[in-house]
Design a protein around this motif. Structure first.
Motif, short mmCIF file in Angstrom:
data_model
loop_
_atom_site.label_atom_id
_atom_site.label_comp_id
_atom_site.label_asym_id
_atom_site.label_seq_id
_atom_site.Cartn_x
_atom_site.Cartn_y
_atom_site.Cartn_z
N ASP A 134 5.22 -1.01 7.00
CA ASP A 134 3.99 -1.59 6.90
C ASP A 134 3.32 -1.81 8.06
O ASP A 134 1.93 -1.66 8.00
CB ASP A 134 4.44 -3.22 6.64
CG ASP A 134 3.22 -4.09 6.34
OD1 ASP A 134 2.43 -3.79 5.50
OD2 ASP A 134 3.15 -5.31 6.83
N PHE A 163 1.27 1.66 8.30
CA PHE A 163 0.65 1.93 7.22
C PHE A 163 -0.95 1.14 7.65
O PHE A 163 -1.76 1.52 7.48
CB PHE A 163 1.22 1.47 6.05
CG PHE A 163 0.32 2.10 4.91
CD1 PHE A 163 0.66 3.46 4.15
CD2 PHE A 163 -0.67 1.49 4.19
CE1 PHE A 163 -0.24 3.90 3.28
CE2 PHE A 163 -1.36 1.93 3.13
CZ PHE A 163 -1.34 3.17 2.78
N SER A 164 -0.63 -0.08 7.83
CA SER A 164 -1.72 -1.02 7.99
C SER A 164 -2.42 -0.65 9.52
O SER A 164 -3.92 -0.79 9.51
CB SER A 164 -1.25 -2.50 8.25
OG SER A 164 -0.50 -2.63 9.24
N ALA A 174 -4.55 2.86 7.62
CA ALA A 174 -5.67 1.92 7.14
C ALA A 174 -6.87 1.88 7.86
O ALA A 174 -7.95 2.30 7.63
CB ALA A 174 -5.32 0.52 6.60
N TRP A 228 -4.50 -0.33 -2.72
CA TRP A 228 -3.46 -0.45 -1.10
C TRP A 228 -4.16 -0.83 -0.28
O TRP A 228 -3.71 -1.47 0.82
CB TRP A 228 -2.77 0.88 -1.01
CG TRP A 228 -1.59 0.95 -1.95
CD1 TRP A 228 -1.20 0.57 -3.04
CD2 TRP A 228 -0.58 2.28 -1.93
NE1 TRP A 228 -0.02 0.79 -3.66
CE2 TRP A 228 0.35 2.07 -3.12
CE3 TRP A 228 -0.33 3.02 -0.97
CZ2 TRP A 228 1.33 2.71 -2.97
CZ3 TRP A 228 0.79 3.92 -1.05
CH2 TRP A 228 1.72 3.63 -2.26
N ALA A 258 -4.76 -3.22 5.09
CA ALA A 258 -3.65 -2.88 3.97
C ALA A 258 -2.95 -3.86 3.21
O ALA A 258 -1.85 -4.05 2.91
CB ALA A 258 -2.50 -1.72 4.49
N PHE A 316 -1.33 -2.85 -0.03
CA PHE A 316 -0.13 -2.44 0.32
C PHE A 316 1.17 -3.15 0.25
O PHE A 316 1.90 -3.01 -0.34
CB PHE A 316 -0.15 -1.55 1.60
CG PHE A 316 0.97 -0.75 2.00
CD1 PHE A 316 1.19 0.47 1.09
CD2 PHE A 316 2.12 -1.01 2.95
CE1 PHE A 316 2.60 1.36 1.27
CE2 PHE A 316 3.09 -0.31 3.15
CZ PHE A 316 3.38 0.70 2.20
N SER A 317 0.99 -4.37 1.14
CA SER A 317 2.02 -5.36 1.17
C SER A 317 2.05 -6.10 -0.15
O SER A 317 3.27 -6.56 -0.38
CB SER A 317 1.53 -6.24 2.05
OG SER A 317 0.38 -6.96 1.93
N TRP A 338 1.34 -4.36 -3.51
CA TRP A 338 1.54 -3.71 -4.76
C TRP A 338 2.86 -2.91 -3.99
O TRP A 338 3.81 -2.47 -5.17
CB TRP A 338 0.51 -2.75 -4.81
CG TRP A 338 -0.52 -3.77 -5.56
CD1 TRP A 338 -1.75 -3.72 -4.98
CD2 TRP A 338 -0.76 -4.28 -7.09
NE1 TRP A 338 -2.63 -4.49 -5.66
CE2 TRP A 338 -2.05 -4.81 -6.97
CE3 TRP A 338 0.22 -4.22 -7.93
CZ2 TRP A 338 -2.41 -5.62 -8.09
CZ3 TRP A 338 -0.18 -4.98 -9.11
CH2 TRP A 338 -1.63 -5.45 -9.01
N ALA A 339 2.72 -2.16 -3.10
CA ALA A 339 3.84 -1.18 -2.56
C ALA A 339 5.07 -1.78 -2.24
O ALA A 339 6.27 -1.26 -2.74
CB ALA A 339 3.19 -0.22 -1.76
#
Length: 211
Positions: free
Chosen positions: A45, A48-49, A53, A88, A123, A126-127, A129-130
């Protein structure tokens, strides 16, 4: 879509390895108790964020914003959001102009205000849905809830091992796990009756911030 593909092509393989390795490991080892998988999800996380992102997507994503209907807490709303293929990076419970309306984002450019909003909630989808989880109220129980003017303690766990720790101490706010706190009605001591966002899901969170 071409812009997205070009952005993906310029990302070094090492970056994708850093982003995806912890998540893939977590999925492969899902037979482990959920708390043991928390560090892998937290690392995924954060990368990705903060990398994927902010550096690669948020600055151009508003170009594809569309005026559409969405639902939150059972209320139907309309506003400019990112298309489904960018969900996401979108805020699942608000449109791109929410920051301007609530005063948290200021500026004269609608486009850059939307970029600021995505960076502020990087993101977020993302937190949700993913790496979020389906939230079943009956499967969760609150272990502890105490709140005063100076501090807050909320700890809840689910039957399958998911958990949420939401604590305020010494001017800092600690949020760990999956956001059951956002479903809790502290006035009644019960779970809320409407889903947060379009579905009954609790987003993943690993955050330490000023209270």
């Amino acid at each position: 879509m071409d812009v997205l593909l070009k952005a993906l092509q310029v990302v070094p393989l090492s970056v994708w390895a850093i982003v995806l390795a912890p998540l893939l490991l977590a999925l492969v080892l899902e037979i482990l108790p959920v708390p043991l998988l928390f560090p892998a999800f937290a690392a995924t996380d954060m990368v990705f964020s903060n990398v994927v992102a902010v550096v690669l997507v948020n600055w151009w994503a508003p170009l594809f914003a569309v005026n559409t209907k969405y639902s939150d807490r059972g209320v139907e709303k309309t506003g400019y959001k990112l298309p489904a293929w960018l969900r996401w990076f979108d805020t699942f419970d608000a449109d791109l102009d929410q920051g301007v309306r609530d005063g948290s984002i200021a500026g004269t450019s609608t486009y850059w205000n939307r970029v600021k909003w995505l960076n502020r909630n990087s993101a977020y989808g993302f937190s949700y849905w993913a790496i979020g989880t389906v939230f079943i109220p009956q499967a969760w129980r609150v272990i502890r809830y105490e709140e005063t003017a100076e501090q807050l303690t909320f700890i809840a766990v689910s039957k399958d091992g998911h958990f949420n720790v939401h604590v305020t101490r010494f001017g800092l706010r600690f949020k760990l796990g999956w956001k059951a706190w956002n479903y809790y009605d502290k006035l009644t001591g019960q779970w809320q009756s409407q889903p947060w966002g379009p579905e009954w899901r609790a987003p993943f969170v690993f955050s330490i911030s000023l209270a």
